[in-house]
Write a protein that holds these residues in place. Sequence first.
Motif, short mmCIF file in Angstrom:
data_model
loop_
_atom_site.label_atom_id
_atom_site.label_comp_id
_atom_site.label_asym_id
_atom_site.label_seq_id
_atom_site.Cartn_x
_atom_site.Cartn_y
_atom_site.Cartn_z
N ARG A 20 0.83 -1.21 0.00
CA ARG A 20 0.00 0.00 0.00
C ARG A 20 0.86 1.26 0.00
NH1 ARG A 20 -3.54 0.62 -2.17
NH2 ARG A 20 -5.26 -0.39 -1.06
N ARG A 21 1.95 1.24 0.74
CA ARG A 21 2.80 2.43 0.78
C ARG A 21 3.44 2.71 -0.58
NH1 ARG A 21 4.04 0.21 5.94
NH2 ARG A 21 6.01 -0.69 5.19
N LEU A 22 3.60 1.66 -1.39
CA LEU A 22 4.20 1.83 -2.72
C LEU A 22 3.17 2.07 -3.81
CD1 LEU A 22 6.97 -0.94 -2.60
CD2 LEU A 22 7.23 1.53 -2.22
N ASP A 23 1.95 1.61 -3.60
CA ASP A 23 0.91 1.74 -4.63
C ASP A 23 -0.41 2.13 -3.97
OD1 ASP A 23 -0.93 1.52 -6.69
OD2 ASP A 23 -0.01 -0.29 -7.53
N GLU A 24 -0.73 3.38 -4.01
CA GLU A 24 -1.93 3.90 -3.37
C GLU A 24 -3.21 3.39 -4.04
OE1 GLU A 24 -4.64 6.01 -1.05
OE2 GLU A 24 -2.54 5.45 -0.70
N PHE A 25 -3.12 3.00 -5.31
CA PHE A 25 -4.34 2.68 -6.04
C PHE A 25 -4.56 1.18 -6.22
CE2 PHE A 25 -2.81 6.84 -7.40
CZ PHE A 25 -3.89 7.62 -7.00
N ALA A 26 -3.67 0.34 -5.72
CA ALA A 26 -3.86 -1.11 -5.84
C ALA A 26 -5.01 -1.57 -4.95
CB ALA A 26 -2.58 -1.84 -5.45
N GLU A 27 -5.74 -2.59 -5.42
CA GLU A 27 -6.74 -3.25 -4.58
C GLU A 27 -6.02 -4.37 -3.83
OE1 GLU A 27 -10.89 -5.86 -4.84
OE2 GLU A 27 -9.95 -5.11 -6.69
N ILE A 28 -6.06 -4.30 -2.51
CA ILE A 28 -5.32 -5.27 -1.68
C ILE A 28 -6.29 -5.99 -0.77
CG2 ILE A 28 -3.46 -5.60 -0.01
CD1 ILE A 28 -2.24 -2.96 -0.99
N ILE A 29 -6.29 -7.33 -0.89
CA ILE A 29 -7.16 -8.17 -0.05
C ILE A 29 -6.28 -9.15 0.72
CG2 ILE A 29 -9.05 -9.83 -0.03
CD1 ILE A 29 -9.95 -8.71 -2.72
N VAL A 30 -6.52 -9.27 2.01
CA VAL A 30 -5.79 -10.21 2.87
C VAL A 30 -6.78 -11.23 3.42
CG1 VAL A 30 -4.41 -10.50 4.96
CG2 VAL A 30 -4.08 -8.47 3.50
N PHE A 31 -6.48 -12.52 3.23
CA PHE A 31 -7.28 -13.60 3.78
C PHE A 31 -6.53 -14.22 4.97
CE2 PHE A 31 -8.73 -13.69 -0.73
CZ PHE A 31 -10.06 -13.39 -0.51
N GLU A 32 -7.16 -14.25 6.12
CA GLU A 32 -6.56 -14.84 7.33
C GLU A 32 -7.51 -15.86 7.92
OE1 GLU A 32 -4.82 -16.28 10.46
OE2 GLU A 32 -3.73 -15.05 8.99
N LYS A 33 -7.02 -17.10 8.08
CA LYS A 33 -7.84 -18.18 8.59
C LYS A 33 -8.25 -17.95 10.04
CE LYS A 33 -5.80 -22.13 9.15
NZ LYS A 33 -5.15 -23.46 8.87
N GLY A 34 -7.39 -17.36 10.84
CA GLY A 34 -7.70 -17.11 12.24
C GLY A 34 -8.57 -15.89 12.43
N ASP A 35 -8.81 -15.58 13.70
CA ASP A 35 -9.68 -14.44 14.02
C ASP A 35 -8.91 -13.14 14.22
OD1 ASP A 35 -11.93 -16.06 13.95
OD2 ASP A 35 -11.74 -16.61 16.07
N TYR A 36 -7.57 -13.20 14.15
CA TYR A 36 -6.77 -12.01 14.43
C TYR A 36 -5.70 -11.84 13.36
CZ TYR A 36 -8.90 -12.56 19.03
OH TYR A 36 -9.80 -12.69 20.05
N VAL A 37 -5.34 -10.60 13.08
CA VAL A 37 -4.25 -10.30 12.15
C VAL A 37 -3.18 -9.51 12.89
CG1 VAL A 37 -5.67 -10.34 10.08
CG2 VAL A 37 -5.40 -8.20 11.35
N SER A 38 -1.97 -9.59 12.37
CA SER A 38 -0.87 -8.75 12.84
C SER A 38 -0.78 -8.70 14.36
CB SER A 38 -1.03 -7.33 12.30
OG SER A 38 0.16 -6.59 12.49
#
Length: 829
Positions: A20-38
């Motif tokens: 995101r910091r390099l491409d403001e216009f990209a569509e970024i989706i993150v799939f996480e199996k658990g209930d928490y990220v990062s």
Amino acid sequence: MKIVVVGGVAGGASVAARARRLDEFAEIIVFEKGDYVSFANCGLPYHIGEVITDRSRLLLQTPESLRESLDIDVRVGTEVIALDRVGKTVTVRELGSGREYTESYDRLALCPGADPLRPPLPGVDLPGVHVLRNVQDMDEIKAQLDAALERAASARGRTVHAVVIGAGYIGVEMAENLRHRGAAVTIVELSDQILPPLDKEVSIPVEQHLRSRGVDLNLSTAAAAFAERAVGGVTVELQNNRFLDADLVILSAGVRPAVGLAREAGLEIGPRGGIVVDTHMRTSDPNIWAAGDAVETAHTVLPGSWLTPLAGPANREARVAAENMCGRDTEYRSSQGTSIVKVFDMVAGGTGATERQLVADGVDYRTVHIHPSGHAGYYPGSAMMHLKLLFAPGTGKILGAQVAGFDGVDKRLDVLATVLRLGGTVHDLEQLELAYAPPFGSAKDPVNMAGFVATNVLKGDLTLWYAKDFPAATEGARLVDVRTPEEYGIWHIPGAENVPLAALRTACEGWDRSVPVRLYCAVGFRSYLGYRILVQRGFTDVATLSGGSNTFRYWYDVEPASPAAPAPEIAYAEAVDLIAALKGTGKSVDLDCTGLACPGPIMRLSNTMGELAAGDEVVVHVSDPGFASDGPAWAASHGHELLSMTPEGPGYVAAFRKGGAEPAATGFAVAPKQNQTSFVVFSGDLDKMLAAFIIANGALAMGQQVSMFFTFWGLNALRRAHAPKRDHSALERAFGMMMPSGPDKLPLSQMNMAGAGPAMIKHVMKEHDVQSVPDLMTAAREGGARLIACTMTMDLLGIAESDLIDGIELGGVATFLGEAEKSGTTLFI
């Protein structure tokens, strides 16, 4: 551009954020199996231990915060179950509803992490058996621990028991935090050492520290099965036939890269089971990148590709992957495996290759061990560290380093890791200019010292021999201990002669200069001076022990098993109050022995006590962990009273009261002579063993107490004829084949005649109704005799507790001296 990221913890969240910091216009989706990220998975054990009390501080980001700050679409509770590389789509299942759908991508990042190992053992899925990999695991463990502690509090006198399977970083961190909560903790480890990222001799001081903080260790064995207990909890059956009852069990047996999705999609998998990537973190598919625990990367030192399940490399790999996905040309060149762990008051870690890895991959290397203080020894709070440096024999290029100690370990490890990363050599370590002031270091920093010693080796100014090569390294040589007679008397390497450094120049004049000489001292400095004395006097084959007797004792783990008399176990605050209250009995001296290695604290304590009158007291502060054994043994043998012994930083604070002409009737004062006979059973000969047990049974018949301390070849009488199977080192196997197993296999000292002599004398004994050694041994034990096996010699000869017959006590020299002090007669047989 549409970027899809599989996995939303360390690697995945970093890929998405950097993209995101390099491409403001990209569509970024993150799939996480658990209930928490990062989330901060490295902090999970510390919330269980309530060191980190605020659970929310472990949750670094949420789907909402990532949407708000970075416009990233994070979908938790969502598992990617299939990957179509041709169609450039992933199939996704929502774990809550079960709904499945597909999502297209232009560029895909795989950051699935690794799965904790659950060995296929009976009962491994019981509710009391846990792994710790995510926030849900942490919550379940903490809830069960909290409940167990609450039940124990309501049932007064009950203790919560926990078993940790695996002694890696997470395992020992869990053990520490469970102890913080008041649980009794047992660690079970298949290897013969804890902390696999370290070589054995560096792990031993950490192991001793764990034991000193009340953690029970079962090494060289593994869990065999788990069974539910009728009263609640789990029974853990070990491969050595020991059974452990536990309120909860933590599996910390390692991790396996989660590559199922990549494998099914046909991506290339490496020789170590991880996803193959190039230096741009691109997989075998040009539209797919990967990062984190599931990938194999080049090693900075070793050949081939390696798995490095550490948070630091995962984040840097993710950054490189994101930059290349966004069109930049950035490379991830290698991982060196720099890691560190806190274990109560101690710290240990390593960087680069271990000695085991270098040997396995056929990489030529040299080694030095040093034992400097963390900061200037004269400034309070210093403690000795163990620094091991591995380097190339020709160039001196650094290949690896490990450090264990109490203060300044992280600083030295980071410096060594940096020099290694930059391709530096031991000559660079000599030249480094590092921050110095007494509270932080020394004018000659430990890193500089490692460089000095290693450079001496490369220049030929110093030749080393190594503890791991004993006894082969000293065969046919004169083994010389250049320490003081006092140090030599406390402990020395078997077979060594004592020639203090001050006397070496005169003593060596009569020596044959063609006979090899092997020197040692406590840490290697005095023996280095002795080395220079001898080689400049024409001795042609001289070597000094790397790291001295400290490293030797770590390699063979020959510290006393327990104090001669245990100190009262009270809280530190109570100890301070007790010490303050006792100061009214006479003169009180506060003695700072921090920074002094053994036998420094004992010698200063002894000198100080010699200047005091009976009833006066000394409060001594030490940073030497071995004082827990040395202090009580010294007090008991000198007629003084140990008032308290409490952990303080890396060592202890202890209070002693000087004894008078008549030993005090309480505490740890030496006991008056009793109607007791003590034996040192050194010989493994049948006739001498027979005499020992005849005398022992006679003493018992006369109403005396009997204590028999078995050391060296005498230990063979205590060995089982058929001991349980276990892993042995080559040296242990050699000793095992050469030594008899049990009293029925002992040879005669004279006329053994290849075993015919013992058979003849046993026949004569039977005709004259003389009991055999096994019968006499049984009679002595039934009569109350204490049979004590010397733990130091057990370690040297490769004899484990499981190799001995049942009912044998374990003890060290302090144990024997305590028994001898109470005896009217002491016999050496």
